[in-house]
Design a protein around this motif. Sequence first.
Motif, mmCIF file in Angstrom:
data_model
loop_
_atom_site.group_PDB
_atom_site.id
_atom_site.type_symbol
_atom_site.label_atom_id
_atom_site.label_comp_id
_atom_site.label_asym_id
_atom_site.label_seq_id
_atom_site.Cartn_x
_atom_site.Cartn_y
_atom_site.Cartn_z
ATOM 1 N N GLU A 41 0.848 -1.190 0.000
ATOM 2 C CA GLU A 41 0.000 0.000 0.000
ATOM 3 C C GLU A 41 0.884 1.241 0.000
ATOM 4 O O GLU A 41 1.896 1.300 0.713
ATOM 5 C CB GLU A 41 -0.910 0.010 1.221
ATOM 6 N N LYS B 70 -2.672 0.300 -4.109
ATOM 7 C CA LYS B 70 -1.847 -0.910 -4.006
ATOM 8 C C LYS B 70 -0.859 -0.894 -5.171
ATOM 9 O O LYS B 70 -1.236 -0.614 -6.325
ATOM 10 C CB LYS B 70 -2.700 -2.184 -4.079
ATOM 11 N N ASP C 229 -6.907 1.637 -5.418
ATOM 12 C CA ASP C 229 -6.891 1.372 -3.970
ATOM 13 C C ASP C 229 -5.529 1.650 -3.350
ATOM 14 O O ASP C 229 -5.282 1.272 -2.204
ATOM 15 C CB ASP C 229 -7.290 -0.088 -3.703
#
Length: 184
Positions: free
Chosen positions: A14, A133, A131
Amino acid sequence: MARTPSNMLALGTEAPDFELMDTVTDTPISLSDAKGKNGTVIMFICNHCPFVVHVNPKIASLGKEYQSKGIGFIAISSNDVVNYPQDAPHLMKEKAAEEGYTFPYLYDETQEVAKAYDAACTPDFYLFDSDLKLVYRGQLDDSRPGNGIPLTGTDLQNAIDALLKGEKISAAQKPSIGCNIKWL
């Protein structure tokens, strides 16, 4: 010029959060402020590195092309400006204008952001999905100063295109090569 490769942060990581001063607007910008709806490119660059100077035209054009497609672009310089004064924030602002950057050019004075991303060189490229990621990290393309290979941006561009199409991005990714980050 030193030839330092990327550390190749693990895919799926992340994106570490940050808030840094944008040298273009003289305002603080956070990751959430600058991230794109469909993905985000974070690149560690600087003003003086010959590898960055070589790729500047392509990163400027990629920013222009993909920001309209929901891909955020964020450039960060983490170099020690005491020993490398050509990378000072006021000169970063000038470089952004000169190169036609349409994205923030942030100054990482403490180098904490570069360390959080395990950045090693300039340029060092990271592509995160919507997201945040990590789906791609490594080189822009095979072109390097003086190697005679045309500057295309193929590796990063193919990853962005695959992300936008919802296709799997190959895990076979080549590290970027550039000048080492000038640590404090």
